[in-house]
Design an enzyme around this catalytic site. Structure first.
Site, short mmCIF file in Angstrom:
data_model
loop_
_atom_site.label_atom_id
_atom_site.label_comp_id
_atom_site.label_asym_id
_atom_site.label_seq_id
_atom_site.Cartn_x
_atom_site.Cartn_y
_atom_site.Cartn_z
N ASP A 19 0.85 -1.21 0.00
CA ASP A 19 0.00 0.00 0.00
C ASP A 19 0.88 1.25 0.00
O ASP A 19 0.73 2.12 -0.85
CB ASP A 19 -0.92 0.01 1.24
CG ASP A 19 -1.73 -1.26 1.35
OD1 ASP A 19 -2.57 -1.50 0.47
OD2 ASP A 19 -1.49 -2.03 2.30
N GLU A 286 1.87 -6.60 -5.22
CA GLU A 286 1.51 -5.78 -6.38
C GLU A 286 2.72 -5.00 -6.92
O GLU A 286 3.12 -5.13 -8.07
CB GLU A 286 0.38 -4.82 -5.99
CG GLU A 286 0.01 -3.86 -7.09
CD GLU A 286 -1.29 -3.10 -6.84
OE1 GLU A 286 -2.21 -3.65 -6.21
OE2 GLU A 286 -1.38 -1.95 -7.30
#
Ligand code: TRH
Length: 406
Positions: A19, A286
């Site tokens: 994040d 990610e």
């Protein structure tokens, strides 16, 4: 035009580094390449500091590399909302801030930046508006992705040129190894970086590398996989740790054809160089997965596991897209290894088919995979998330201009 644009990015750290990894990268790119005045609100400065050691966890407000960093605490201060407000990964904005957004005559453009997925539905949801139930505000969904109808991927303007220059410059590569106080790989060694979560397929992969005939140098950054790596060597009686199964940066383990070196967790801007210096990269989540693609090298993805198993759909959607133009044998080998690497380790699952054997099949296609990864990066590089985001901002912002609305 963007000189005068201000942007607030809100980042709630769920776990790990993805994040804040994405938010920090986006913040820097908007500030450095587009002159945007970026304020990054982060609720976990300690995680942030792993990526950027200059961050002082004690400070509520600080400036770092051209970005204003604010601690996002429970009691939210009075802050005048920016022109562009990015809520990362559906973290909920503070009520007080949302009220201030609604009170602005020229409403900010409010974007929810979503997680990356290669699934088909993403194209249909990208840029969809979601009106606020009570206030005169609209939030827009912005989806990163791999196809032209998505928001694209974060890519710094000069990244591919820097990558190529690094890889061409043997002195720069040698200096990189020296900075880690390590000798470079021998020419016959395959150099692999290994960044993953706890993984039931890991011991078998290490065992396969150790007993294989090809020399392997495996670099493991500090983190969640390390206890498993240490336990693997401990079980062989090779760790020298007397059964405590611990490992720390600087440790080296050897068995058969395999040498494992434990690396410190490097700051985010240096992580790319690790990927560029290796022949193949195991990545996760990610952001590291995207960076491995920009590295233009073969890679293996350990997707962030979700309880309901939906991550396997995401994984397969990406494999289908990535392998679409790959020769069928190589694509099948890639599917085999990636499925094994992401299996749950239960008997009968893909993992039990063996990461050791699937690795051999996969790496047997090395030359195809290398060329393919290079071309893939080139192809993707035309779709820049930061540029798309700013274009979208401008189009919505123009519509909202009170002078135009009047
Ligand atoms: O840390 P992650 O597992 O983050 C995950 C994923 O983003 C996932 O999608 C999300 O839902 C979950 O968090 C909450 O993996 P990721 O995304 O690759 O982030 C790792 C970051 O750490 C990335 O920015 C690269 C960086 N990194 C370094 O800066 N130095 C290092 O030495 C290493 C190994 C990584």
């Amino acid at each position: 035009m963007n000189k005068a644009v201000s942007c607030d990015i809100f980042c709630a750290v769920v776990d790990n580094y993805g994040d804040i990894g994405v938010c920090w990268r986006l913040a820097r790119q908007l500030a450095h390449e587009h002159g945007v005045a970026v304020r990054l609100w982060v609720d976990d400065l300690a995680s942030f500091r792993r990526l950027c050691p200059e961050v002082d966890v004690q400070l509520a407000r600080q400036h770092c590399r051209g970005v204003e960093i604010r601690r996002w605490a429970v009691s939210f201060p009075d802050a005048s909302p920016a022109d562009l407000v990015i809520e990362a990964f559906a973290c909920e904005l503070p009520e007080r801030y949302v009220a201030a957004m609604a009170a602005r005559e020229h409403k900010p453009v409010w974007i929810n930046l979503e997680y990356l997925s290669a699934e088909d539905w993403v194209e249909g949801c990208h840029k969809l508006p979601s009106p606020h139930p009570r206030l005169p505000l609209v939030k827009y969904f912005f989806f990163p992705g791999f196809t032209p109808k998505t928001g694209g991927l974060l890519l710094e303007r000069d990244l591919l040129a820097r990558r190529d220059a690094f890889q061409r410059d043997s002195q720069a590569v040698a200096a990189w190894w020296r900075a880690l106080a390590m000798s470079p790989p021998r020419p016959e060694e395959t150099c692999v970086s290994l960044f993953c979560y706890e993984n039931p397929a890991l011991p078998e992969l290490l065992a396969g590398w150790a007993t294989g005939s090809a020399p392997m140098l495996c670099l493991v950054p500090e983190g969640r996989a390390l206890p498993q790596v240490a336990a693997f060597f401990d079980a062989l009686g090779d760790s020298g740790q007397g059964g405590s199964a611990q490992a720390r940066p600087g440790d080296v383990f050897r068995r058969g054809s395999l040498e494992v070196r434990v690396l410190p967790f490097v700051e985010q801007e240096r992580y790319d160089e690790l990927l560029w210096a290796c022949d193949i990269n195991f990545v996760r989540g990610e952001d590291s997965c995207v960076r491995a693609q920009w590295a233009g090298k073969p890679f293996v993805w350990h997707i962030y596991p979700q309880h309901d198993g939906v991550h396997m759909q995401k994984l397969r959607a990406f494999m289908a897209l990535y392998c679409a133009a790959m020769p069928p044998d190589a694509a099948q080998a890639l599917h085999g290894l990636w499925e094994a690497w992401n299996g749950d380790g239960n008997s009968g699952s893909a993992a039990s088919t063996g990461s050791g054997q699937t690795w051999n099949d996969f790496w047997g296609h090395r030359s195809i995979l290398v060329q393919y990864a290079h071309d893939w990066a080139q192809e993707l590089s035309v779709n820049s998330l930061a540029l798309n985001l700013l274009d979208f901002f401008s189009s919505i912002d123009r519509m909202r201009d009170p002078k135009i609305l009047a």
